[in-house]
Design an enzyme around this catalytic site. Structure first.
Site, mmCIF file in Angstrom:
data_model
loop_
_atom_site.group_PDB
_atom_site.id
_atom_site.type_symbol
_atom_site.label_atom_id
_atom_site.label_comp_id
_atom_site.label_asym_id
_atom_site.label_seq_id
_atom_site.Cartn_x
_atom_site.Cartn_y
_atom_site.Cartn_z
ATOM 1 N N ILE A 278 0.838 -1.216 0.000
ATOM 2 C CA ILE A 278 0.000 0.000 0.000
ATOM 3 C C ILE A 278 0.868 1.261 0.000
ATOM 4 O O ILE A 278 0.589 2.242 -0.698
ATOM 5 C CB ILE A 278 -0.948 -0.001 1.220
ATOM 6 C CG1 ILE A 278 -2.111 -0.968 0.985
ATOM 7 C CG2 ILE A 278 -1.475 1.409 1.513
ATOM 8 C CD1 ILE A 278 -3.011 -1.169 2.188
ATOM 9 N N GLY B 113 2.330 2.716 -3.283
ATOM 10 C CA GLY B 113 1.505 3.569 -4.135
ATOM 11 C C GLY B 113 0.975 4.790 -3.411
ATOM 12 O O GLY B 113 0.590 5.782 -4.026
ATOM 13 N N HIS B 114 0.968 4.757 -2.077
ATOM 14 C CA HIS B 114 0.326 5.818 -1.288
ATOM 15 C C HIS B 114 1.323 6.300 -0.225
ATOM 16 O O HIS B 114 1.176 5.959 0.941
ATOM 17 C CB HIS B 114 -0.942 5.253 -0.631
ATOM 18 C CG HIS B 114 -1.852 6.308 -0.060
ATOM 19 N ND1 HIS B 114 -1.629 6.925 1.137
ATOM 20 C CD2 HIS B 114 -2.992 6.848 -0.546
ATOM 21 C CE1 HIS B 114 -2.597 7.782 1.387
ATOM 22 N NE2 HIS B 114 -3.437 7.760 0.387
ATOM 23 N N PHE B 115 2.326 7.108 -0.554
ATOM 24 C CA PHE B 115 2.650 7.593 -1.890
ATOM 25 C C PHE B 115 4.133 7.328 -2.141
ATOM 26 O O PHE B 115 4.895 7.301 -1.160
ATOM 27 C CB PHE B 115 2.391 9.112 -1.993
ATOM 28 C CG PHE B 115 0.942 9.488 -1.851
ATOM 29 C CD1 PHE B 115 0.073 9.402 -2.940
ATOM 30 C CD2 PHE B 115 0.460 9.950 -0.639
ATOM 31 C CE1 PHE B 115 -1.255 9.785 -2.807
ATOM 32 C CE2 PHE B 115 -0.872 10.319 -0.511
ATOM 33 C CZ PHE B 115 -1.732 10.234 -1.602
ATOM 34 N N ILE C 33 2.215 7.139 3.563
ATOM 35 C CA ILE C 33 1.320 7.457 4.687
ATOM 36 C C ILE C 33 0.113 6.522 4.647
ATOM 37 O O ILE C 33 -0.252 6.015 3.589
ATOM 38 C CB ILE C 33 0.834 8.933 4.665
ATOM 39 C CG1 ILE C 33 0.201 9.276 3.313
ATOM 40 C CG2 ILE C 33 1.964 9.878 4.998
ATOM 41 C CD1 ILE C 33 -0.505 10.635 3.305
#
Lengths: 95, 156
Positions: free
Chosen positions: B34, B37-39, B44
């Protein structure tokens, strides 16, 4: 002091963004005002808080599903106001 | 936190049946896809997962209040506020409180902190229904044991 109906109508208008002047004592919350079950949770929360009661939604729903009551008995607003007055009176009597 | 299985709560710290409150801990993993991609370059926790963590905390609270007789399902999220970034490896402490117990539904408020810093908050509404499948009840019992839900606190 505003009537029970007026208080309910104001709650519905504010919760569901329905113009207050379109809500009448004869309005059916579901059939006429198009309130769905999720919005009705919000309304029930506001009514419970405003009147210091716990509307027996599950009991009412069961009665309708079992054919022992009609939706009009609980969801036409003048009838809903009467049910709320009964709940408030019962609470006062038991207090 | 086991993000792959959407199990966001690690431990029940405190459950108060009388006060209708709960405190839980949730350890954000140091690494997970996760965060790729975030970020990129600035990992976060997504706000939706923070909201879900607050919902699961409230869910454990409501399970305890109904003595595991009804399963709470998230129905409404209001006033969800992401007040600060939550980074990989941080420990969330989440508090939830029952604001209202209705007929077939309940409303809670929840707050998550890292240390003393408030990171997010929300008002949550749940539908409460009898367990729709016995296997779900078995699973929740097992999870309750795993995260240290104080079942003895529900004994009258």
């Amino acid at each position: 002091m505003s009537s029970t109906f007026d208080q309910i109508a104001t709650i519905i208008a504010e919760t569901c963004d329905i113009p207050r002047d379109t809500i009448t004592p004869e309005s059916h919350a579901i059939d006429d005002l198009g309130i769905d079950s999720l919005d009705f949770l919000d309304i029930a929360f506001a009514i419970d808080k405003a009147f210091g009661i716990k509307m027996p939604l599950e009991k009412w729903t069961q009665e309708v599903n079992d054919g022992k009551a009609t939706t009009e008995q609980y969801f036409v607003l003048k009838n809903l106001a009467a049910r709320i007055d009964e709940l408030v009176a019962a609470k006062s009597a038991g207090a | 936190m086991n993000l792959d299985y959407f199990q966001l709560i690690d431990r029940i710290v405190e459950f108060n049946l009388e006060a209708r409150t709960i405190v839980v801990e949730a350890q954000v993993p140091q690494a997970h896809t996760i965060f790729e991609g975030h970020f990129p370059g600035f990992p976060i926790m997504p706000g939706v997962l923070l909201t879900e963590a607050m919902a699961q905390s409230s869910g454990w609270l409501l399970l305890g209040v109904t003595r595991f007789e009804r399963m709470p399902f998230l129905a409404m999220v209001k006033e969800a506020k992401m007040r600060g970034f939550v980074s990989p490896g941080q420990l969330l402490t989440i508090e939830a409180k029952v604001e209202h117990e209705g007929s077939g539904f309940a409303v809670t408020s929840a707050k998550a902190r890292v240390g003393t810093e408030l990171k997010c908050s929300a008002d949550l509404t749940f539908r409460q229904i009898p367990f729709p499948d016995p296997s779900l009840r078995v699973h929740m019992d097992a999870m309750a044991s795993k995260i240290g839900f104080p079942l003895q606190a529900m004994t009258p």
